[in-house]
Write an enzyme that holds these catalytic residues in place. Sequence first.
Site, PDB file in Angstrom:
ATOM      1  N   ASP A   1       0.836  -1.205   0.000  1.00 20.32           N
ATOM      2  CA  ASP A   1       0.000   0.000   0.000  1.00 20.32           C
ATOM      3  C   ASP A   1       0.872   1.258   0.000  1.00 20.32           C
ATOM      4  O   ASP A   1       0.365   2.374  -0.093  1.00 20.32           O
ATOM      5  CB  ASP A   1      -1.025  -0.010   1.143  1.00 20.32           C
ATOM      6  CG  ASP A   1      -0.395  -0.080   2.516  1.00 20.32           C
ATOM      7  OD1 ASP A   1       0.847  -0.151   2.620  1.00 20.32           O
ATOM      8  OD2 ASP A   1      -1.164  -0.059   3.511  1.00 20.32           O
ATOM      9  N   SER A   2       2.197   1.079   0.024  1.00 17.79           N
ATOM     10  CA  SER A   2       3.108   2.207  -0.193  1.00 17.79           C
ATOM     11  C   SER A   2       2.855   2.817  -1.576  1.00 17.79           C
ATOM     12  O   SER A   2       3.293   3.938  -1.842  1.00 17.79           O
ATOM     13  CB  SER A   2       4.574   1.757  -0.087  1.00 17.79           C
ATOM     14  OG  SER A   2       4.807   0.630  -0.911  1.00 17.79           O
TER      15      SER A   2
ATOM     16  N   LYS B   1      -1.095  -9.445   3.318  1.00 16.05           N
ATOM     17  CA  LYS B   1      -0.385  -8.877   4.479  1.00 16.05           C
ATOM     18  C   LYS B   1      -1.315  -7.911   5.214  1.00 16.05           C
ATOM     19  O   LYS B   1      -1.969  -7.083   4.577  1.00 16.05           O
ATOM     20  CB  LYS B   1       0.888  -8.161   4.024  1.00 16.05           C
ATOM     21  CG  LYS B   1       1.622  -7.444   5.166  1.00 16.05           C
ATOM     22  CD  LYS B   1       3.062  -7.130   4.819  1.00 16.05           C
ATOM     23  CE  LYS B   1       3.272  -5.898   3.998  1.00 16.05           C
ATOM     24  NZ  LYS B   1       2.791  -4.646   4.587  1.00 16.05           N
TER      25      LYS B   1
ATOM     26  N   GLU C   1       8.776  -3.790  10.902  1.00 13.23           N
ATOM     27  CA  GLU C   1       9.309  -2.543  10.341  1.00 13.23           C
ATOM     28  C   GLU C   1       9.842  -1.659  11.458  1.00 13.23           C
ATOM     29  O   GLU C   1       9.185  -1.500  12.501  1.00 13.23           O
ATOM     30  CB  GLU C   1       8.164  -1.840   9.580  1.00 13.23           C
ATOM     31  CG  GLU C   1       8.578  -0.528   8.938  1.00 13.23           C
ATOM     32  CD  GLU C   1       7.592  -0.045   7.869  1.00 13.23           C
ATOM     33  OE1 GLU C   1       6.638  -0.774   7.527  1.00 13.23           O
ATOM     34  OE2 GLU C   1       7.806   1.078   7.378  1.00 13.23           O
TER      35      GLU C   1
HETATM   36  O1  KIV Z   1       3.578  -1.174   1.498  1.00 13.67           O
HETATM   37  C1  KIV Z   1       4.779  -1.364   1.728  1.00 13.67           C
HETATM   38  O2  KIV Z   1       5.650  -0.900   0.984  1.00 13.67           O
HETATM   39  C2  KIV Z   1       5.154  -2.116   2.915  1.00 13.67           C
HETATM   40  C3  KIV Z   1       6.594  -2.184   3.336  1.00 13.67           C
HETATM   41  C4  KIV Z   1       6.780  -2.972   4.546  1.00 13.67           C
HETATM   42  C5  KIV Z   1       7.547  -2.660   2.350  1.00 13.67           C
HETATM   43  O3  KIV Z   1       4.317  -2.678   3.546  1.00 13.67           O
END
Ligand code: KIV
Length: 278
Positions: A57-58, A125, A194
Amino acid sequence: MSISDTPPDSHIRKAVTINDLRSRRSSLDRITMLTCYDASFASLMNDCGVDILLVGDSLGMVLQGHESTLPVTVEDIAYHTRCVARRKGKSWLMADMPFGSYQESPAQAYRNAATLMAAGAQMVKLEGGAWLASTVRFLTERGIPVCAHLGLTPQSVHSLGGYRVQGRDHKAAEQLLADARTLESAGADIILVELIPSSLGKRLTETLTVPTIGIGAGPHMTGQVLVLHDILDVTPGKRARFAKNFLEESGSIRGALERFVREVKSGAYPAPEHSFSE
Ligand code: KIV
């Protein structure tokens, strides 16, 4: 492409499976993972031997220009998952469940996870601690592999007071370890952490039987993940301390991806300057 241009091992690499990931506990076989949002990069990452492609979701920040990941929708992730799925080759495809898509109930989480799995994801995730255990159990019992994301959880940036290192004091560190154990018992297949001190990352990897993947969590993890735009140094603003510009030393995008894989496998990345102390 001539034989000499063939990336090392690309012709013999086996498809990454959940069983393969579960068995990757040795420091000789670290898991490599990068965020990936489109078909061209998916193809390149597969060629370079990246184990896991994360439709993170980044994308809300690096593709859409938002200040945080909060505005990202299930449809956004599903769209990019479909793009990556078409060219992911033998890599494993993990998709992020965005803010508001799983917090309400296990049934809500299942509906949205099913949309992402139908789009081509092989695992989802979710961000959160022990409160997520019933959801993790609900999904995994129904055939959806789960990666639980702990430590700095960007979807909670407003309650955490910013993007800061987590688990620095004794109580917070013990809480994180307890949360991880609970999520593992509930069926989580991977624990991703993280921004935590390296010493806590080490304890986490020693405590759990499932693989641990770190981002800013030090060198003692089963695997490492970074945001693609960070390793190519195209993320606007100051690069996070844990993120290395792999393009600088490599001269090409393919070279940067290959170097990332090589340095994670050899343990050269993350170096002390990319890690945090208590
Ligand atoms: O969305 C993302 O980029 C993440 C990071 C942990 C890589 O969840």
